[in-house]
Design a protein around this motif. Sequence first.
Motif, PDB file in Angstrom:
ATOM      1  N   PRO A 110     -14.456   3.898  10.362  1.00 44.64           N
ATOM      2  CA  PRO A 110     -15.462   3.022   9.749  1.00 44.64           C
ATOM      3  C   PRO A 110     -16.319   2.333  10.812  1.00 44.64           C
ATOM      4  O   PRO A 110     -15.892   2.144  11.953  1.00 44.64           O
ATOM      5  CB  PRO A 110     -14.616   2.012   8.974  1.00 44.64           C
ATOM      6  N   ASP A 111     -17.511   1.942  10.427  1.00 43.91           N
ATOM      7  CA  ASP A 111     -18.439   1.299  11.358  1.00 43.91           C
ATOM      8  C   ASP A 111     -17.864   0.044  11.979  1.00 43.91           C
ATOM      9  O   ASP A 111     -18.223  -0.313  13.112  1.00 43.91           O
ATOM     10  CB  ASP A 111     -19.749   0.951  10.638  1.00 43.91           C
ATOM     11  N   PHE A 112     -16.969  -0.634  11.253  1.00 44.98           N
ATOM     12  CA  PHE A 112     -16.407  -1.883  11.761  1.00 44.98           C
ATOM     13  C   PHE A 112     -15.199  -1.675  12.667  1.00 44.98           C
ATOM     14  O   PHE A 112     -14.621  -2.637  13.181  1.00 44.98           O
ATOM     15  CB  PHE A 112     -16.030  -2.811  10.592  1.00 44.98           C
ATOM     16  N   ALA A 139      -9.342  -4.459  12.049  1.00 43.17           N
ATOM     17  CA  ALA A 139     -10.651  -4.987  12.435  1.00 43.17           C
ATOM     18  C   ALA A 139     -10.597  -6.488  12.714  1.00 43.17           C
ATOM     19  O   ALA A 139     -11.381  -7.009  13.525  1.00 43.17           O
ATOM     20  CB  ALA A 139     -11.682  -4.685  11.350  1.00 43.17           C
ATOM     21  N   LYS A 140      -9.680  -7.195  12.072  1.00 48.82           N
ATOM     22  CA  LYS A 140      -9.575  -8.645  12.245  1.00 48.82           C
ATOM     23  C   LYS A 140      -9.148  -9.028  13.662  1.00 48.82           C
ATOM     24  O   LYS A 140      -9.321 -10.181  14.079  1.00 48.82           O
ATOM     25  CB  LYS A 140      -8.587  -9.220  11.238  1.00 48.82           C
ATOM     26  N   PHE A 141      -8.598  -8.068  14.402  1.00 47.90           N
ATOM     27  CA  PHE A 141      -8.105  -8.369  15.747  1.00 47.90           C
ATOM     28  C   PHE A 141      -9.224  -8.427  16.783  1.00 47.90           C
ATOM     29  O   PHE A 141      -8.964  -8.618  17.975  1.00 47.90           O
ATOM     30  CB  PHE A 141      -7.014  -7.372  16.139  1.00 47.90           C
ATOM     31  N   LYS A 142     -10.442  -8.310  16.318  1.00 51.31           N
ATOM     32  CA  LYS A 142     -11.591  -8.616  17.170  1.00 51.31           C
ATOM     33  C   LYS A 142     -11.563 -10.079  17.566  1.00 51.31           C
ATOM     34  O   LYS A 142     -12.055 -10.469  18.630  1.00 51.31           O
ATOM     35  CB  LYS A 142     -12.888  -8.283  16.418  1.00 51.31           C
ATOM     36  N   ASP A 143     -10.972 -10.899  16.716  1.00 47.67           N
ATOM     37  CA  ASP A 143     -10.786 -12.322  16.962  1.00 47.67           C
ATOM     38  C   ASP A 143      -9.542 -12.498  17.840  1.00 47.67           C
ATOM     39  O   ASP A 143      -8.413 -12.325  17.385  1.00 47.67           O
ATOM     40  CB  ASP A 143     -10.612 -13.055  15.631  1.00 47.67           C
ATOM     41  N   GLU A 165      -7.668   4.022   5.267  1.00 49.32           N
ATOM     42  CA  GLU A 165      -8.970   3.526   4.833  1.00 49.32           C
ATOM     43  C   GLU A 165      -8.869   2.176   4.121  1.00 49.32           C
ATOM     44  O   GLU A 165      -9.668   1.263   4.386  1.00 49.32           O
ATOM     45  CB  GLU A 165      -9.623   4.564   3.906  1.00 49.32           C
ATOM     46  N   LYS A 166      -7.905   2.041   3.218  1.00 51.14           N
ATOM     47  CA  LYS A 166      -7.815   0.852   2.377  1.00 51.14           C
ATOM     48  C   LYS A 166      -7.025  -0.288   3.015  1.00 51.14           C
ATOM     49  O   LYS A 166      -7.337  -1.464   2.808  1.00 51.14           O
ATOM     50  CB  LYS A 166      -7.162   1.216   1.035  1.00 51.14           C
ATOM     51  N   GLN A 167      -5.987   0.039   3.772  1.00 54.63           N
ATOM     52  CA  GLN A 167      -5.093  -0.983   4.298  1.00 54.63           C
ATOM     53  C   GLN A 167      -5.269  -1.204   5.803  1.00 54.63           C
ATOM     54  O   GLN A 167      -5.495  -2.328   6.260  1.00 54.63           O
ATOM     55  CB  GLN A 167      -3.628  -0.577   4.038  1.00 54.63           C
ATOM     56  N   THR A 168      -5.151  -0.130   6.556  1.00 59.08           N
ATOM     57  CA  THR A 168      -5.005  -0.246   7.999  1.00 59.08           C
ATOM     58  C   THR A 168      -6.281  -0.677   8.709  1.00 59.08           C
ATOM     59  O   THR A 168      -6.290  -1.650   9.475  1.00 59.08           O
ATOM     60  CB  THR A 168      -4.511   1.093   8.577  1.00 59.08           C
ATOM     61  N   GLY A 227       0.787  -1.230   0.000  1.00 56.07           N
ATOM     62  CA  GLY A 227       0.000   0.000   0.000  1.00 56.07           C
ATOM     63  C   GLY A 227       0.814   1.273   0.000  1.00 56.07           C
ATOM     64  O   GLY A 227       0.308   2.347   0.347  1.00 56.07           O
ATOM     65  N   MET A 228       2.074   1.192  -0.410  1.00 53.80           N
ATOM     66  CA  MET A 228       2.947   2.360  -0.352  1.00 53.80           C
ATOM     67  C   MET A 228       2.649   3.390  -1.446  1.00 53.80           C
ATOM     68  O   MET A 228       3.311   4.428  -1.506  1.00 53.80           O
ATOM     69  CB  MET A 228       4.413   1.922  -0.437  1.00 53.80           C
ATOM     70  N   ASP A 229       1.679   3.105  -2.293  1.00 51.21           N
ATOM     71  CA  ASP A 229       1.304   4.060  -3.341  1.00 51.21           C
ATOM     72  C   ASP A 229       0.188   4.990  -2.891  1.00 51.21           C
ATOM     73  O   ASP A 229      -0.271   5.834  -3.667  1.00 51.21           O
ATOM     74  CB  ASP A 229       0.848   3.302  -4.593  1.00 51.21           C
ATOM     75  N   LEU A 230      -0.232   4.878  -1.615  1.00 53.55           N
ATOM     76  CA  LEU A 230      -1.366   5.654  -1.120  1.00 53.55           C
ATOM     77  C   LEU A 230      -0.926   6.716  -0.122  1.00 53.55           C
ATOM     78  O   LEU A 230      -0.023   6.476   0.688  1.00 53.55           O
ATOM     79  CB  LEU A 230      -2.375   4.727  -0.433  1.00 53.55           C
ATOM     80  N   PRO A 231      -1.560   7.891  -0.123  1.00 55.85           N
ATOM     81  CA  PRO A 231      -1.314   8.878   0.929  1.00 55.85           C
ATOM     82  C   PRO A 231      -1.935   8.408   2.241  1.00 55.85           C
ATOM     83  O   PRO A 231      -2.740   7.464   2.264  1.00 55.85           O
ATOM     84  CB  PRO A 231      -2.017  10.132   0.406  1.00 55.85           C
ATOM     85  N   LEU A 232      -1.593   9.066   3.335  1.00 56.10           N
ATOM     86  CA  LEU A 232      -1.931   8.596   4.675  1.00 56.10           C
ATOM     87  C   LEU A 232      -3.405   8.246   4.859  1.00 56.10           C
ATOM     88  O   LEU A 232      -3.746   7.119   5.248  1.00 56.10           O
ATOM     89  CB  LEU A 232      -1.517   9.632   5.724  1.00 56.10           C
ATOM     90  N   MET A 233      -4.312   9.184   4.617  1.00 54.72           N
ATOM     91  CA  MET A 233      -5.720   8.960   4.930  1.00 54.72           C
ATOM     92  C   MET A 233      -6.313   7.839   4.078  1.00 54.72           C
ATOM     93  O   MET A 233      -7.105   7.026   4.561  1.00 54.72           O
ATOM     94  CB  MET A 233      -6.511  10.256   4.778  1.00 54.72           C
ATOM     95  N   LYS A 234      -5.920   7.761   2.801  1.00 51.59           N
ATOM     96  CA  LYS A 234      -6.378   6.669   1.937  1.00 51.59           C
ATOM     97  C   LYS A 234      -5.763   5.343   2.376  1.00 51.59           C
ATOM     98  O   LYS A 234      -6.408   4.287   2.320  1.00 51.59           O
ATOM     99  CB  LYS A 234      -6.019   6.963   0.483  1.00 51.59           C
ATOM    100  N   TRP A 235      -4.521   5.401   2.804  1.00 58.16           N
ATOM    101  CA  TRP A 235      -3.823   4.209   3.278  1.00 58.16           C
ATOM    102  C   TRP A 235      -4.511   3.633   4.516  1.00 58.16           C
ATOM    103  O   TRP A 235      -4.697   2.420   4.638  1.00 58.16           O
ATOM    104  CB  TRP A 235      -2.371   4.570   3.573  1.00 58.16           C
TER     105      TRP A 235
END
Length: 410
Positions: free
Chosen positions: A164-166, A100-104, A92-95, A82-90
């Motif tokens: 995000p909601d999740f 969210a998966k760490f709910k498990d 949203e798309k990656q982080t 994801g190094m092609d994305l600026p911070l806020m998009k990064w």
Amino acid sequence: VHSLELGKIQFFDEAVIKVNISGKIEFCCDINALPNASTWEELLNNEVKNGTLIHDHRDKLIIPGFIDGHTHAPQAVFAGTGMDLPLMKWLEKQTFPAEAKFKDVEYAKEIYRKVVERHLRNGTTTCSYFGTIHLEATKALVDAVREFGQRAFVGKVNMDRNSPDFLIEATDESISNTEAFIQYVLQSSEITAKCGENVMSIGNLVAPVITPRFVPTCSAELLEGLGNLSLKYNLPIQSHLSETVNEVEFVKMLHPECESYSEVYNKFKLFNGRSYYSHCIHCSESEKDLMRMSGCNVIHCPTSNFMIRSGVCNVKDYLKRGIKVGLGTDVAGGYSFSILDSIRKAIVASNVLSMEGKMQGNPLTSEEAFHLATQGGADAIGIGNLTGNFLQGKFFDALVIDVKGESRGK
């Protein structure tokens, strides 16, 4: 080899370090300048008689363990992408989806053990971790750190807006879960009461740190609650500050009542001598003055700054103002778990500013960068009296490096 102060490295060709049963250094000196004017043979014979364990590391290099002042444990799963994305998009798309998966909790346990082990394999003996908003998962991170014996600050991340909601919390839930996490780490209120200036001073390897993700995702009510918790438990604070220009503008829109990004944190008692903030690339002159007066410190994350194209931080400017600076890998904005890589990138960043005529004086030297990775980093996160170099009374957090490579894989 260790750093006594910024730019001042002490070398011993042949040294003797004595460490007591508590892990603290009794002395570190040249083999020809031993305490009580004794010879090496006399000292060795006496220590053997007393049952002291002797470790012979001749032909190896001993340096203080690296201090990583800023990294995101859950983001290790997508490091280098994801190094092609600026911070806020990064984010949203990656982080956010990855975190969210760490709910498990079982997933968190599996990943966090690997993360801690990998930081240790890269020579990081002390780490300041961001977890996620999930209470049980962040407890699992603490458990992993304790299992491997690393020294660490661990923070449960807080987010109650612009998320995000999740991956969002109710404000009251975020505050109550943070206090529950603090109590889990400290185990009892008695420990907090005795700990004095910092929560590691009584020998704890792991301590909690207040961790608002950053102002854009934390409401005023949440920031106020976190500031109160920091005061109640006398805890350090970590977060992000002025990483990108767009982020700074967003904060101005959210908080028009404050003169600057730093003023928002300061308003809620999160900007003081127990605070350390990552990036700090675009801080104004008045913010740097506030930082100096408040005792707030900086964690320089050059690899991440380059990869997300956030900007180039003028570290020498902060150092000249008397502001303490450490280094951070900032995984996964940074692709590498290695503080050695951060040392290299810190020098590159300083050289870039020098070439562009944006720096007064000389760029960062290798000796100065080594200091930031060890004693400077310890100072920046508030434990410089406990670790960072080999002075008497400090814990022997160290790396033994086989420069010939004969111990590889052992």
